[in-house]
Design a protein around this motif. Structure first.
Motif, PDB file in Angstrom:
ATOM      1  N   SER A 164    -137.019  39.073 -72.148  1.00 30.09           N
ATOM      2  CA  SER A 164    -136.127  39.913 -71.340  1.00 30.09           C
ATOM      3  C   SER A 164    -135.085  39.066 -70.619  1.00 30.09           C
ATOM      4  O   SER A 164    -135.384  37.995 -70.107  1.00 30.09           O
ATOM      5  CB  SER A 164    -136.937  40.711 -70.326  1.00 30.09           C
ATOM      6  N   ALA A 165    -133.866  39.598 -70.586  1.00 33.31           N
ATOM      7  CA  ALA A 165    -132.755  38.841 -70.020  1.00 33.31           C
ATOM      8  C   ALA A 165    -131.870  39.782 -69.210  1.00 33.31           C
ATOM      9  O   ALA A 165    -131.951  41.001 -69.351  1.00 33.31           O
ATOM     10  CB  ALA A 165    -131.941  38.198 -71.134  1.00 33.31           C
ATOM     11  N   VAL A 166    -131.039  39.201 -68.373  1.00 32.44           N
ATOM     12  CA  VAL A 166    -129.953  39.959 -67.758  1.00 32.44           C
ATOM     13  C   VAL A 166    -128.661  39.503 -68.432  1.00 32.44           C
ATOM     14  O   VAL A 166    -128.512  38.325 -68.763  1.00 32.44           O
ATOM     15  CB  VAL A 166    -129.880  39.760 -66.231  1.00 32.44           C
ATOM     16  N   SER A 167    -127.759  40.450 -68.636  1.00 30.79           N
ATOM     17  CA  SER A 167    -126.526  40.075 -69.324  1.00 30.79           C
ATOM     18  C   SER A 167    -125.401  41.038 -68.986  1.00 30.79           C
ATOM     19  O   SER A 167    -125.641  42.197 -68.647  1.00 30.79           O
ATOM     20  CB  SER A 167    -126.737  40.077 -70.840  1.00 30.79           C
ATOM     21  N   LEU A 168    -124.184  40.524 -69.066  1.00 31.49           N
ATOM     22  CA  LEU A 168    -122.988  41.362 -69.008  1.00 31.49           C
ATOM     23  C   LEU A 168    -122.203  41.071 -70.292  1.00 31.49           C
ATOM     24  O   LEU A 168    -121.324  40.214 -70.299  1.00 31.49           O
ATOM     25  CB  LEU A 168    -122.159  41.049 -67.760  1.00 31.49           C
ATOM     26  N   PRO A 169    -122.512  41.763 -71.372  1.00 29.28           N
ATOM     27  CA  PRO A 169    -121.920  41.422 -72.665  1.00 29.28           C
ATOM     28  C   PRO A 169    -120.599  42.135 -72.946  1.00 29.28           C
ATOM     29  O   PRO A 169    -120.097  42.065 -74.071  1.00 29.28           O
ATOM     30  CB  PRO A 169    -122.995  41.882 -73.659  1.00 29.28           C
ATOM     31  N   GLU A 170    -120.028  42.803 -71.941  1.00 24.56           N
ATOM     32  CA  GLU A 170    -118.841  43.624 -72.211  1.00 24.56           C
ATOM     33  C   GLU A 170    -117.691  42.820 -72.806  1.00 24.56           C
ATOM     34  O   GLU A 170    -117.061  43.230 -73.775  1.00 24.56           O
ATOM     35  CB  GLU A 170    -118.372  44.326 -70.933  1.00 24.56           C
ATOM     36  N   VAL A 171    -117.377  41.681 -72.192  1.00 22.69           N
ATOM     37  CA  VAL A 171    -116.227  40.906 -72.682  1.00 22.69           C
ATOM     38  C   VAL A 171    -116.470  40.407 -74.112  1.00 22.69           C
ATOM     39  O   VAL A 171    -115.682  40.703 -75.015  1.00 22.69           O
ATOM     40  CB  VAL A 171    -115.883  39.752 -71.713  1.00 22.69           C
ATOM     41  N   PRO A 172    -117.566  39.680 -74.359  1.00 22.98           N
ATOM     42  CA  PRO A 172    -117.715  39.151 -75.717  1.00 22.98           C
ATOM     43  C   PRO A 172    -118.009  40.207 -76.776  1.00 22.98           C
ATOM     44  O   PRO A 172    -117.624  40.043 -77.927  1.00 22.98           O
ATOM     45  CB  PRO A 172    -118.871  38.154 -75.604  1.00 22.98           C
ATOM     46  N   LEU A 173    -118.680  41.292 -76.414  1.00 21.29           N
ATOM     47  CA  LEU A 173    -119.084  42.248 -77.452  1.00 21.29           C
ATOM     48  C   LEU A 173    -118.167  43.451 -77.569  1.00 21.29           C
ATOM     49  O   LEU A 173    -117.986  43.989 -78.652  1.00 21.29           O
ATOM     50  CB  LEU A 173    -120.505  42.770 -77.181  1.00 21.29           C
ATOM     51  N   LEU A 174    -117.613  43.879 -76.446  1.00 24.83           N
ATOM     52  CA  LEU A 174    -116.945  45.179 -76.461  1.00 24.83           C
ATOM     53  C   LEU A 174    -115.468  45.102 -76.123  1.00 24.83           C
ATOM     54  O   LEU A 174    -114.759  46.097 -76.193  1.00 24.83           O
ATOM     55  CB  LEU A 174    -117.633  46.130 -75.461  1.00 24.83           C
ATOM     56  N   ASP A 198    -118.439  33.118 -64.714  1.00 26.94           N
ATOM     57  CA  ASP A 198    -117.652  33.081 -65.944  1.00 26.94           C
ATOM     58  C   ASP A 198    -118.557  32.804 -67.157  1.00 26.94           C
ATOM     59  O   ASP A 198    -118.454  33.459 -68.197  1.00 26.94           O
ATOM     60  CB  ASP A 198    -116.570  31.993 -65.797  1.00 26.94           C
ATOM     61  N   LEU A 199    -119.463  31.845 -66.982  1.00 28.09           N
ATOM     62  CA  LEU A 199    -120.409  31.561 -68.076  1.00 28.09           C
ATOM     63  C   LEU A 199    -121.263  32.793 -68.387  1.00 28.09           C
ATOM     64  O   LEU A 199    -121.477  33.155 -69.543  1.00 28.09           O
ATOM     65  CB  LEU A 199    -121.341  30.407 -67.682  1.00 28.09           C
ATOM     66  N   PHE A 200    -121.737  33.412 -67.318  1.00 24.77           N
ATOM     67  CA  PHE A 200    -122.623  34.566 -67.483  1.00 24.77           C
ATOM     68  C   PHE A 200    -121.921  35.713 -68.217  1.00 24.77           C
ATOM     69  O   PHE A 200    -122.478  36.321 -69.137  1.00 24.77           O
ATOM     70  CB  PHE A 200    -123.086  35.019 -66.096  1.00 24.77           C
ATOM     71  N   CYS A 201    -120.684  35.987 -67.811  1.00 27.57           N
ATOM     72  CA  CYS A 201    -119.982  37.155 -68.344  1.00 27.57           C
ATOM     73  C   CYS A 201    -119.470  36.951 -69.770  1.00 27.57           C
ATOM     74  O   CYS A 201    -118.903  37.885 -70.356  1.00 27.57           O
ATOM     75  CB  CYS A 201    -118.804  37.530 -67.462  1.00 27.57           C
ATOM     76  N   THR A 202    -119.630  35.776 -70.312  1.00 27.49           N
ATOM     77  CA  THR A 202    -119.145  35.557 -71.675  1.00 27.49           C
ATOM     78  C   THR A 202    -120.286  35.259 -72.636  1.00 27.49           C
ATOM     79  O   THR A 202    -120.056  35.033 -73.816  1.00 27.49           O
ATOM     80  CB  THR A 202    -118.148  34.386 -71.716  1.00 27.49           C
TER      81      THR A 202
ATOM     82  N   TRP B 100    -118.911  26.418 -93.438  1.00 27.05           N
ATOM     83  CA  TRP B 100    -118.833  25.703 -92.154  1.00 27.05           C
ATOM     84  C   TRP B 100    -119.883  24.609 -92.088  1.00 27.05           C
ATOM     85  O   TRP B 100    -121.070  24.859 -92.298  1.00 27.05           O
ATOM     86  CB  TRP B 100    -119.037  26.668 -90.999  1.00 27.05           C
ATOM     87  N   GLN B 101    -119.439  23.412 -91.723  1.00 24.42           N
ATOM     88  CA  GLN B 101    -120.387  22.322 -91.525  1.00 24.42           C
ATOM     89  C   GLN B 101    -120.785  22.207 -90.060  1.00 24.42           C
ATOM     90  O   GLN B 101    -121.770  21.579 -89.724  1.00 24.42           O
ATOM     91  CB  GLN B 101    -119.793  20.991 -92.029  1.00 24.42           C
ATOM     92  N   GLU B 102    -119.977  22.804 -89.200  1.00 26.14           N
ATOM     93  CA  GLU B 102    -120.324  22.902 -87.779  1.00 26.14           C
ATOM     94  C   GLU B 102    -120.377  24.385 -87.436  1.00 26.14           C
ATOM     95  O   GLU B 102    -119.807  25.203 -88.140  1.00 26.14           O
ATOM     96  CB  GLU B 102    -119.257  22.222 -86.912  1.00 26.14           C
ATOM     97  N   VAL B 103    -121.027  24.714 -86.329  1.00 24.14           N
ATOM     98  CA  VAL B 103    -121.137  26.123 -85.942  1.00 24.14           C
ATOM     99  C   VAL B 103    -119.794  26.599 -85.399  1.00 24.14           C
ATOM    100  O   VAL B 103    -119.274  26.015 -84.454  1.00 24.14           O
ATOM    101  CB  VAL B 103    -122.195  26.286 -84.836  1.00 24.14           C
ATOM    102  N   PRO B 104    -119.218  27.662 -85.976  1.00 26.87           N
ATOM    103  CA  PRO B 104    -117.998  28.212 -85.380  1.00 26.87           C
ATOM    104  C   PRO B 104    -118.328  28.780 -83.992  1.00 26.87           C
ATOM    105  O   PRO B 104    -119.327  29.476 -83.839  1.00 26.87           O
ATOM    106  CB  PRO B 104    -117.593  29.331 -86.343  1.00 26.87           C
ATOM    107  N   GLY B 105    -117.487  28.435 -83.001  1.00 21.55           N
ATOM    108  CA  GLY B 105    -117.775  28.809 -81.613  1.00 21.55           C
ATOM    109  C   GLY B 105    -118.083  30.277 -81.434  1.00 21.55           C
ATOM    110  O   GLY B 105    -119.000  30.642 -80.710  1.00 21.55           O
ATOM    111  N   GLU B 106    -117.325  31.142 -82.113  1.00 19.62           N
ATOM    112  CA  GLU B 106    -117.515  32.571 -81.846  1.00 19.62           C
ATOM    113  C   GLU B 106    -118.848  33.087 -82.387  1.00 19.62           C
ATOM    114  O   GLU B 106    -119.279  34.157 -82.008  1.00 19.62           O
ATOM    115  CB  GLU B 106    -116.344  33.399 -82.383  1.00 19.62           C
ATOM    116  N   PHE B 107    -119.474  32.313 -83.271  1.00 23.18           N
ATOM    117  CA  PHE B 107    -120.765  32.782 -83.810  1.00 23.18           C
ATOM    118  C   PHE B 107    -121.941  32.002 -83.238  1.00 23.18           C
ATOM    119  O   PHE B 107    -123.072  32.155 -83.681  1.00 23.18           O
ATOM    120  CB  PHE B 107    -120.786  32.651 -85.342  1.00 23.18           C
TER     121      PHE B 107
END
Ligand SMILES: [Fe+2]
Ligand SMILES: [Fe+2]
Lengths: 560, 471
Positions: A164-174, A198-202, B100-107
């Motif tokens: 179980s985790a806490v997350s704010l995935p809106e920016v990276p996912l949506l 910033d780390l958390f929200c991404t 890819w030989q390195e992990v692409p950042g977005e994935f």
């Protein structure tokens, strides 16, 4: 499909519910501890077209939450700690339902977010003012709106199960924001350092207990075997710290009923104390509040006996219902004309009685005033133009005068033949703070501290010329000009761009410094609403419609 | 800490002795891994010599070396199949780009999750099986469970290698977590449910290696299609070892079924249990249980994750390059049968979103082949009995059928009906107790327990009588 109640085939949104009718929540009260368990019925969405899977929510889910939060204050005032937890394995709450958001009309999305934001503010208000402390017991992952709900609680605990985790995935996912307070509460309330935030929200998958604790995203946690005990001990401690169960007896929040009559272009919604007359073709409405005709309660016992029928409570519950009706079911009505009918003495009498009973220790009087404050804030948040019309026979006094000051303009008839006045009461000094923590009078006279001091020293009736001169109303036309001036103001107002008006009004209504709440409604949601309009979020290949679809979103890389 | 002599302790083809980043990570991780192995690996047999296969190169002919080894001294190596410098991303939205030989950042996060989920199953199965050697029906079988376990340990290494090499500090954290979770633990369970189920009798073990390791085969195959080349090459090599695990399960079940048929025929009233064996109905129940649990491992029938993985080129279909000509999977649909309000509804799902189901289809076909062979083996013994696979809807805990109830043929039934028939369809406590009562370790060379037939041949060309474990 667009989820917009203006859409004719859909029944209007109704906010009337009660625990025995909940689909999605379970409210269990055990002495001073209440448990609110979120167990969303995936097959009971508010509108057809999506499944509420993984404990995701829509407006229907949040209406029940708002109802529970309100009932806890009035019906279970002895409760000191509310444990908010999940009833679905592994998932506390996955946030707002994405398919619902993707399929909703813009206006519905905005109003949905505003309502959910208000509910979370109510949760915080209960913690601050009613010593009903909410703790989030995250027995599964809290993602997006799930974590935002947790942020509204005073404390957050996360189960340590390696999953179980806490997350704010809106920016990276949506491609949108955690717009239900998520960003604001991180840095302003929980004081998470901005770069950590910033780390958390991404990071879409978020963080589990160990890291979440380090980052201040949660306040503690236990493994599964110690979970129930940990939560129980913490809630008992909260109850003890708040002085224990004092055995207050609640009142029943009986349903707020209205009648509805449509006659051509005119529709009238009638509650006992509120009338909403909607002129569909003209796109404005008249909202009239009736002042009290019955005597003010003389004692705490008397108030308790009146319960939900006490004017100070009932009239504001009805006003609240009317405002929500307007927001969700009448999106085209752009201007609200605010009126009152009754006597200033009546309103001031009820205000004074409630204030006195509160000072004497009545929990119910306190709750009524707090509730009035929240409804007034709901009024401040209306994305409609509002004009108060102050005419003879009205009762813009005390708490009802706050309504005139919530309006964008107040017109007061200066008629030499008919006495017309507003009346200042005790409540203007600080009883009803707006979202920014200031009173409406302070906001109004932000540039005139001397004038403010002078007015605060005054009590009772103020006639039209004086009111205009003191800055308490916008204009005080005489009987010859009144009709034309008001008509022109109305006609002009409903001809302007509704978007520009909403933006203008929201910027002008909250003079003074910002706080967490104003940032949430003014900054966070404004950005969110902008993003919700952008092709990167909602275009054909935007992130929202593409979510869950086989293709990745395509972005326009231009920064604006 | 004394430095490790990498080339001799950790056979590898990844230039470990020159890779300081990897060395640093492994210095920290390796002692913890060994500690985990002592705590959670096969219990009480660590000091015995077992005739084990060790991977020593990625060379197609002669990659393995057989010899006696004490399991803690097993040389867990790191091998990737050979690199093809011309390799491209072969499916999804990035088709045609160089792999890819390195992990692409977005994935990065998505890939890490895929690797962690796969990696978690490897130590989990070791934990599930740690007591099994004690009740092995023969030394041959005892050796096999040890073999499977050390190789699952190596698979964990393989995944940890990826985490250490490509995912920085987060990868190192995840590698630690892989050692911290425990199968079936209430507080720190393994990620996937089938890997938290007890596997404490040999019928379950054969079912597990038949069905759960076969899930592994399909997952590894689809990951070996990955555009992230190191993952692809790692999985390809793991598949060579995995084949033996499935062999153990497949032939193990076949041996049990043949023996059950023999004992059924031997008994005057056709009761294999009366002869100290396992009746065919019980074997069928274990198949029903494990097959249905393993179907869950493929994930939901309609899945945005699956679509994302495919779109990103991270996880393809089974034999993506060989079996398909079109590799974007766009503009195509797959019919998925949903069960809504008590009715079946065929829903047309975008193919990418149905990738879990596509993989599950291939898996079911593969299982069905084995079941046909088993049925034939039973018939060859002279008994008319058909081994079957239950419907994919039966006894599911994930996906669109979760929460509804179906019989073995997949017909909807009520919860009450299901519960009433449960003991006929799934192993009961009494069945499990019965298995425990007949499964005692057979430690004598060349001997085999009464409830199972001996294997048709031994390991690495040795006889069945060979001393596979020196007890
Ligand atoms: Fe494996
Ligand atoms: Fe395996």
């Amino acid at each position: 499909m667009a989820h917009d109640s203006a859409h004719l085939d859909l029944p209007p949104v109704t906010f009337d519910t009660s625990p025995e009718r909940y689909h999605h929540w379970k409210l269990a009260v055990d002495g001073a501890v209440a448990t609110l368990t979120m167990q969303v019925d995936r097959d009971a969405p508010l509108r057809p077209g999506y499944d509420l899977k993984m404990n995701s929510y829509d407006l229907g889910v949040d209406i029940e939450l708002a109802d529970a939060v309100r009932r806890l204050r009035f019906e279970h005032p002895q409760v000191r700690c509310i444990v908010v937890t999940g009833g679905v394995p592994k998932m506390f709450c996955a946030g707002a339902n994405i398919k619902m958001l993707a399929g909703s009309a813009h206006g519905f999305k905005v109003n949905f977010c505003k309502f959910t934001n208000e509910t979370r503010c109510e949760i915080e208000d209960a913690t601050t003012h009613s010593s009903q402390r909410y703790i989030a017991a995250l027995n599964g992952t809290a993602a997006g709106g799930g974590y935002e709900l947790a942020e509204a609680c005073a404390e957050i605990y996360l189960i340590d199960d390696g999953f179980s985790a806490v997350s704010l995935p809106e920016v990276p996912l949506l491609g949108v924001l955690p717009g239900t307070g998520g960003l604001t509460r991180l840095v302003d309330k929980r004081k998470v350092r901005r770069d950590v935030a910033d780390l958390f929200c991404t990071k879409a998958e978020g963080f589990r207990l160990r890291d979440a604790l380090k980052m201040r995203l949660v306040d503690g946690g236990w493994p599964k075997s110690k979970w129930d005990q940990g939560i129980a001990e913490r809630s008992q401690k909260i109850v003890a710290d708040a002085g224990g169960n004092q055995g207050e007896q609640g009142i029943a929040l009986t349903p707020v009923a209205r009648t509805q009559v449509r006659d051509g272009e005119i529709e009238t919604l009638t509650w006992p104390n509120v009338t909403l007359r909607i002129l569909h073709d003209k796109r404005w409405c008249e909202l009239t509040l009736r002042g009290p005709s019955e005597a003010a309660p003389a004692s705490a016992a008397g108030l308790q006996a009146q319960g939900a029928t006490a004017w100070s409570l009932q009239a504001f519950r009805e006003l609240d219902a009317a405002l929500l009706d307007l927001r969700f079911n009448y999106p085209k009505i752009g201007l609200i004309l605010l009126r009152t009918v009754g006597t200033a003495e009546g309103v001031l009498g009820h205000d004074a009685a409630i204030a006195q009973l509160r000072a004497d220790g009545s929990w119910l009087a306190r709750e009524i005033q707090l509730f009035q404050s929240r409804v007034l804030r709901r009024l401040d948040n209306m994305s409609r133009s509002m004009f108060a019309l102050i005419e003879p026979g009205s009762c813009f006094a005390g708490t009802l005068l706050e309504i005139a000051w919530s309006a964008d303009r107040a017109y007061m008839l200066d008629d030499p033949d008919a006495a017309n006045s507003i009346a200042l009461g005790q409540v203007h000094a600080g009883t009803h703070a707006a979202h920014n923590g200031m009173t409406r009078l302070q906001i109004r006279l932000y540039g005139d501290p001397d004038g403010l001091a002078k007015i605060l020293a005054m009590h009772g009736a103020v006639d039209a010329p004086t009111a205009e001169q003191l800055g308490l109303v916008t204009r005080a036309p005489d009987d010859i000009d009144w009709e034309d001036e008001v008509r022109l103001a109305i006609e002009e107002r409903v001809s302007f761009s509704p978007d520009a008006l909403t933006g203008m009004e929201q910027n002008l209504r909250f003079a003074g410094p910002e706080n967490c709440d104003t940032k949430l409604f003014g900054r966070l949601t404004a950005w969110q609403n902008w993003i919700f309009q952008r092709p990167n979020a909602v275009g054909e290949r935007g992130a929202l419609p593409m979510y869950g679809h086989p293709q990745a979103p395509v972005f326009d890389w231009n920064r604006t | 800490m004394a430095s490790i002599d990498y080339q001799s302790k950790i056979p590898n083809n990844v230039n470990l002795s020159d890779d300081r980043r990897l060395q640093r990570a492994l210095e920290h991780w390796q002692p913890r891994y060994l500690q985990w192995w002592q705590e959670m690996g096969p219990d009480g047999i660590q000091e015995k010599d077992v005739y084990l296969r060790t991977a020593v190169s990625a060379d197609k002919d002669g990659w393995a070396h057989f010899d006696y080894v004490k399991m803690p001294d097993y040389r867990w190596g790191i091998f990737l199949s050979e690199r093809d410098p011309e390799r491209k991303v072969n499916f999804g939205d990035h088709i045609g780009q160089p792999a890819w030989q390195e992990v692409p950042g977005e994935f990065r996060n998505t890939l890490r999750r895929i690797i962690v989920t796969q990696g978690d199953t490897e130590p989990a199965s070791v934990e599930q099986q740690r007591q099994l050697w004690k009740t092995a029906p023969s030394l041959y079988d005892m050796r096999n469970v040890c073999q499977v376990n050390v190789e699952e340990g190596r698979h964990l290494w393989a995944m940890v290698y990826l985490l250490h090499s490509y995912f920085g500090a987060e990868g190192r954290d995840e590698a630690e977590e892989l050692l911290a979770r425990r199968s079936g633990d209430a507080d720190k369970p393994r990620i996937l449910d089938a890997f938290n189920q007890p596997c404490d009798d040999w019928l379950s073990f054969y079912c597990f290696t038949m069905f759960a390791d076969r899930d592994g085969k399909f997952q590894l195959h689809s990951l070996s299609e990955s555009g992230f080349d190191p993952l692809s090459r790692t999985c390809k090599f793991m598949l060579t070892e995995e084949a033996h695990h499935m062999f153990v399960g497949d032939t193990g079940l076949e041996r049990v079924l043949r023996r059950s048929a023999q004992l059924t025929l031997l008994d005057p009233s056709g009761d294999a249990r009366a002869q100290g064996g396992i009746d065919l109905a019980t074997v069928q129940k274990f198949i029903n249980f494990w097959f249905s649990y393993c179907l869950d491992l493929f994930g939901s029938e309609i899945s945005s994750n699956a679509a994302d993985f495919f779109a990103a080129g991270l996880k393809g279909r089974f034999m993506e390059e060989k079996n398909y000509t079109e590799h974007t999977a766009l503009g195509q649909e797959k019919l998925v049968t949903l069960f809504k309000d008590g009715k079946f509804v065929d829903e047309s799902v975008a193919l990418r979103n149905a990738m879990n189901e596509v993989l599950r289809d291939d898996y079911i076909d593969d299982c069905a082949n084995a079941v046909r062979r088993w049925s034939k083996a039973v018939k060859d013994e002279g008994l008319d009995f058909e081994v079957t696979l239950p419907s994919r809807r039966f006894h599911r805990h994930q996906g669109v059928y979760n929460g509804s109830f179906f019989d073995l043929q997949g017909n909807p039934i009520s919860e009450a009906e299901f519960n009433a028939r449960k003991a006929d369809w799934l192993p009961s406590d009494a069945d499990k107790a019965y298995l425990r009562s007949i499964m005692h370790g057979v430690y004598e060379q060349g001997k085999v327990a009464n409830w199972i037939a001996p294997p048709r041949r031994g390991i690495n060309g040795q006889e069945f009588q060979y001393e596979y474990v020196k007890l």
